[in-house]
Design an enzyme around this catalytic site. Structure first.
Site, PDB file in Angstrom:
ATOM      1  N   LYS A  87       0.743  -1.141   0.041  1.00 51.90           N
ATOM      2  CA  LYS A  87      -0.094  -0.104  -0.038  1.00 51.90           C
ATOM      3  C   LYS A  87       0.851   1.242  -0.023  1.00 51.90           C
ATOM      4  CE  LYS A  87      -3.846  -0.145   2.545  1.00 51.90           C
ATOM      5  NZ  LYS A  87      -4.862  -0.189   3.712  1.00 51.90           N
TER       6      LYS A  87
HETATM    7  O1  G3P Z   1      -8.499   0.212   4.673  1.00 49.43           O
HETATM    8  C1  G3P Z   1      -8.535   1.739   5.035  1.00 49.43           C
HETATM    9  C2  G3P Z   1      -9.404   1.734   6.455  1.00 49.43           C
HETATM   10  O2  G3P Z   1      -8.854   1.005   7.410  1.00 49.43           O
HETATM   11  C3  G3P Z   1      -9.958   2.962   6.901  1.00 49.43           C
HETATM   12  O3  G3P Z   1     -10.997   2.843   7.583  1.00 49.43           O
HETATM   13  O4  G3P Z   1     -12.662   3.105   9.318  1.00 49.43           O
HETATM   14  O5  G3P Z   1     -10.371   3.850   9.566  1.00 49.43           O
HETATM   15  O6  G3P Z   1     -11.928   5.152   7.977  1.00 49.43           O
HETATM   16  P1  G3P Z   1     -11.535   3.887   8.735  1.00 49.43           P
END
Ligand code: G3P
Length: 222
Positions: A87
């Site tokens: 990533k």
């Molecule tokens: O894969 C990216 C993701 O983990 C972000 O998720 O819930 O932290 O916005 P969030």
């Protein structure tokens, strides 16, 4: 056969073990924030996931912010498992690293995508995946699902093979909407994945069917 990929968005080994028992997951996506919640080094965290998921796709993000450092880290991370995806953040440095690593045959995912122009640039750099963030986009007044829809149209117009991996998905309806609007994969926190299988009417109906059978007879299928 269904080509949509489901990933688990976590670095928590208990969640990964339980979710993989379902037999429907293609891999695990991590990020520095998720790995920071686990004990041990960054490398230990990622390698534990690789060991637990034996051969599944595992996404791990670089920590460097300059192209040279990103490329160095990416090559190291790529050797941590048989099916690693690197990533890279959606920055000029991340794009430069993506273009260079892709030419060397290393699979890259450009993450932190919030707009169609960013997605197009990442695809041009050869990203195998782009990760548009849904909930975090919504939080700043940008419709994350609509962004996915626009990206999907552009990719379709030009037969771009880059996979659209919907990320920052906080409920099952957003996951389903993202797929309806052209995402090719989703990454789901454990609770979201489990929640997608739940519906109170399913439980009610199941219980009523079983109650009816049990009121007739105590014997099972055999
Ligand atoms: O894969 C990216 C993701 O983990 C972000 O998720 O819930 O932290 O916005 P969030």
């Amino acid at each position: 056969m269904i080509t949509v990929k489901f990933f688990l968005d976590t670095a928590n080994l208990d969640e990964i073990k339980k979710a993989f028992e379902l037999g429907i997951l293609d891999g695990v996506t991590t990020n520095p924030a998720l790995l920071s919640k686990q004990s041990g080094s960054y490398k230990e965290g990622v390698q534990s996931i690789v060991a637990l998921t034996g051969g599944a796709i595992v996404f791990a993000e670089v920590l460097a912010t300059e192209p040279e450092g990103m490329i160095r880290e990416a090559k190291e991370i790529a050797a941590w498992g048989p099916n690693m995806v690197i990533k890279l953040p959606m920055t000029p440095a991340g794009i430069q690293a993506c273009a260079s690593l892709t030419k060397e045959g290393i699979s890259c995912a450009v993450t932190l995508i919030y707009s169609e122009p960013q997605a197009v640039v990442a695809a041009k750099a050869g990203a195998k995946y782009i990760a548009p963030f849904v909930a975090r986009a919504n939080e700043v007044g940008v419709d994350g699902i609509e962004t996915i829809s626009k990206i999907a149209q552009t990719f379709q117009s030009h037969a771009i093979q880059t996979e659209i991996l919907a990320a920052s998905v906080r409920n099952g309806h957003d996951a389903a909407k993202a797929l309806r609007c052209g995402a090719t994969s989703v990454t789901l926190p454990y609770g979201v994945l489990m929640g997608m299988m739940k519906n109170p009417v399913t439980d009610m109906t199941l219980n009523s069917f079983l109650d009816l059978w049990n009121s007739k007879s105590a014997s099972g299928v055999f």
